[in-house]
Design a protein around this motif. Structure first.
Motif, PDB file in Angstrom:
ATOM      1  N   ASP A  63       3.319   3.097   4.805  1.00 26.95           N
ATOM      2  CA  ASP A  63       4.150   3.618   3.935  1.00 26.95           C
ATOM      3  C   ASP A  63       3.739   4.858   3.585  1.00 26.95           C
ATOM      4  O   ASP A  63       2.784   5.556   4.199  1.00 26.95           O
ATOM      5  CB  ASP A  63       4.189   2.749   2.865  1.00 26.95           C
ATOM      6  CG  ASP A  63       3.006   2.356   2.021  1.00 26.95           C
ATOM      7  OD1 ASP A  63       2.165   2.779   2.414  1.00 26.95           O
ATOM      8  OD2 ASP A  63       3.240   1.668   1.001  1.00 26.95           O
ATOM      9  N   ALA A  65       1.970   5.856   0.940  1.00 23.42           N
ATOM     10  CA  ALA A  65       0.721   5.774   0.572  1.00 23.42           C
ATOM     11  C   ALA A  65      -0.354   5.710   1.555  1.00 23.42           C
ATOM     12  O   ALA A  65      -1.501   6.273   1.640  1.00 23.42           O
ATOM     13  CB  ALA A  65       0.570   4.619  -0.466  1.00 23.42           C
ATOM     14  N   PRO A 147       4.022   8.491  -6.475  1.00 27.15           N
ATOM     15  CA  PRO A 147       3.844   7.044  -5.996  1.00 27.15           C
ATOM     16  C   PRO A 147       2.719   6.594  -7.086  1.00 27.15           C
ATOM     17  O   PRO A 147       2.234   7.390  -7.695  1.00 27.15           O
ATOM     18  CB  PRO A 147       3.089   7.478  -4.684  1.00 27.15           C
ATOM     19  CG  PRO A 147       3.435   8.997  -4.035  1.00 27.15           C
ATOM     20  CD  PRO A 147       3.985   9.600  -5.564  1.00 27.15           C
ATOM     21  N   SER A 148       2.439   5.243  -6.926  1.00 30.59           N
ATOM     22  CA  SER A 148       1.749   4.527  -7.983  1.00 30.59           C
ATOM     23  C   SER A 148       0.076   5.006  -7.760  1.00 30.59           C
ATOM     24  O   SER A 148      -0.540   4.863  -8.736  1.00 30.59           O
ATOM     25  CB  SER A 148       1.928   3.168  -7.565  1.00 30.59           C
ATOM     26  OG  SER A 148       1.336   2.725  -6.419  1.00 30.59           O
TER      27      SER A 148
END
Length: 153
Positions: A63, A65, A147-148
Motif C-alpha cells: 500500500d 505506507a 497517511p497514519s
C-alpha cells in the motif's frame, strides 16, 4: 549440394567502411548492453518481487505506507531507479532493433527511432523524479489527508 545463405531481411544496407577509418561499432555495443542489462535486470526484478511479495505479510501489505517506508531508504531508491533505467533503455534498444529490421524507408526509421528515444527519455526523467521527490508526508497538508504513519503537523 550447395547451401546458400539468404540475404538478411533488413531492406537497407550501409556503405562499407574504408579500411583507414575507425568508428564506434554501435550495433556491437547495443548487443553487449542487451546481454549485460538482461542479466542485471533478472537479479533486480526478482529481488524487487521477493521483497515486495514474499517478505513480511506478502501482497496484502502493499500500500502507500509500504512504498513510503521503502522509499525512505536511499538503497531502495537507487535499486528502483537502476531497475527503471535499465528496463527502459533495454526496451528502447530492443524496439530500435525491431525498427531497423522492419522499417524500409530511411525517413520512417528516423521518425520511429526518434519517437522511441523521446519516449524513453521522458519516461526515465519522470520516473526518476517520482522516486527522488516522493514525499508521503508533505508539509502543510491537512492532517485528515495524511497517511497514519505521518507525524502530526
Amino acid at each position: 549440394m550447395s547451401n546458400t545463405i539468404e540475404a538478411p531481411r533488413s531492406p537497407y544496407t550501409r556503405t562499407p567502411r574504408s579500411s583507414g577509418t575507425r568508428g564506434v561499432n554501435w550495433e556491437k555495443w547495443g548487443w553487449i548492453y542487451m546481454r549485460v542489462s538482461g542479466v542485471v535486470l533478472v537479479v533486480l526484478i526478482f529481488g524487487h518481487l521477493f521483497v515486495n511479495l514474499m517478505v513480511g505479510t506478502g501482497v496484502s501489505a502493499l500500500d502507500f505506507a509500504f512504498v513510503g517506508g521503502k522509499w525512505s531508504d536511499p538503497f531502495w531508491k537507487v535499486w528502483d531507479v537502476t531497475m527503471l533505467w535499465l528496463a527502459l533503455i533495454h526496451g528502447g534498444n530492443g524496439m530500435r532493433t525491431i525498427v531497423n529490421d522492419y522499417a524500409s524507408a530511411r525517413l520512417t526509421r528516423g521518425i520511429f527511432k526518434g519517437a522511441i528515444l523521446a519516449a524513453v527519455v521522458v519516461l526515465i526523467v519522470l520516473g526518476t523524479l517520482v522516486v527522488f521527490t516522493f514525499d508521503p508526508c508533505p508539509a502543510g497538508s491537512p492532517a485528515d489527508l495524511l497517511p497514519s504513519f505521518c507525524p502530526a503537523s
